[in-house]
Design an enzyme around this catalytic site. Sequence first.
Site, PDB file in Angstrom:
ATOM      1  N   SER A 101       0.798  -1.236   0.000  1.00 57.66           N
ATOM      2  CA  SER A 101       0.000   0.000   0.000  1.00 57.66           C
ATOM      3  C   SER A 101       0.827   1.281   0.000  1.00 57.66           C
ATOM      4  CB  SER A 101      -0.960   0.006   1.190  1.00 57.66           C
ATOM      5  OG  SER A 101      -2.030  -0.884   0.970  1.00 57.66           O
ATOM      6  N   LYS A 104       0.127   3.640  -2.732  1.00 59.97           N
ATOM      7  CA  LYS A 104      -0.956   4.629  -2.658  1.00 59.97           C
ATOM      8  C   LYS A 104      -0.407   6.059  -2.601  1.00 59.97           C
ATOM      9  CE  LYS A 104      -4.593   1.812  -0.467  1.00 59.97           C
ATOM     10  NZ  LYS A 104      -4.046   0.461  -0.381  1.00 59.97           N
ATOM     11  N   SER A 159      -6.045   2.760   4.750  1.00 53.81           N
ATOM     12  CA  SER A 159      -5.483   2.108   3.557  1.00 53.81           C
ATOM     13  C   SER A 159      -6.578   1.400   2.778  1.00 53.81           C
ATOM     14  CB  SER A 159      -4.374   1.122   3.953  1.00 53.81           C
ATOM     15  OG  SER A 159      -3.499   0.901   2.890  1.00 53.81           O
TER      16      SER A 159
END
Length: 391
Positions: A101, A104, A159
């Site tokens: 993640s 991101k 997340s």
Amino acid sequence: MNIGFSRRMAASACSLCVAGALALGPTAVAAGHRAGEPAPPRPRAAVPQPSLLFRSGTQVRLNPGAPAVPEVSALSWLVADASSGDVLAAGDAHRRLPPASTLKTLFALTVLPTLPAGLQHTVRYEELADIGEGSSLVGVEEGHTYQVADLWRGVFLSSGNDAVHVLAALNGGWQTTVTRMQSKSRALGAMDTHVVSPDGYDTPGQVSSAFDLAVFGREGLRNPDFARYCSTAQAQFPGDGWPYAIENTNRLLTGEDGVARYPGLIGVKNGYTSNAGNTLVAAARRGGRTLVVTVMNPQAGDGLTVYEEARELLDWGFDAAGRVDPVGSLDAMRPKPRVEPTAAPVAAATSPAPDDDSVWSQTATVAGLAVLGAGAVALALRVKGGRAAGS
């Protein structure tokens, strides 16, 4: 009849000689040294040291008195100054690994500027249909209306892959977002990153590196919205009838699960998947200096080791700053901007250019005066010699 020159006239003639020589030979005067003497050496420009970031193993340039770099188990890591972009130390910084993640960060850099925070959107079924099994979620529901700002809090704090899918749909769709993220990565000089799934979900071929993730984190801190979201510890997320609390999963920010909060921490993003292991991009500010640290997939300890290794690297970076030479730069791979030719200054356009005839006329005048002066001196010496011979 005797014709003679006074000493005053001879001196004036010599002055004309000197004036002519100065006018015709300005280079020697400007050089700042006497004729025949060697010219002083020109100052040498400082030559930057070559980057060590493509080498394997720990890379650091310690000056006397600098602390030793801590030993960490991460497969790839980096410590950099967020202001200058100088990399203070790194280990396998360009090793390509699954980012989880932490990708991101690139998603936010790409999509944040395109969607107003106050924009409201009602979620459709198809926007949530393809979320990967086992994904982290914030709780986005079909048919519910959210503000874009709510969705970004879901991305940064929880997340939430569900929030990423909705934002990607608003950005033109999943594949359009992939293409734009890849383009953004190249524009920032992050050449190790290959985007397949914008939420960081494990997908064959999707990779990044400690170097690239540090580039994304540093760039994100320059965006006020990004910086605000990534430093938020707790928030409220809209639910059925009333909002509910969500908390940032970055333990260095919240101090959860036995991990002590890091003083001065300002984000950025953590991640985990089975292929990527634990990953983290962290930034902290102390004494007017901001550092960015990336830690990818520690091989020792448990799932919290990523935070402790980041803590050690941040502590070292603040202690070593000013006592190490950089081993590279986060700007090293960024494409150089094209320099367009500039227009001539207005003053140059309005000022009349010197006439060629006038230039030659001035030069001829100076040269003539010099010759005249030299002739006058020669004549004076002849007359003086004649007087001496006849006396």
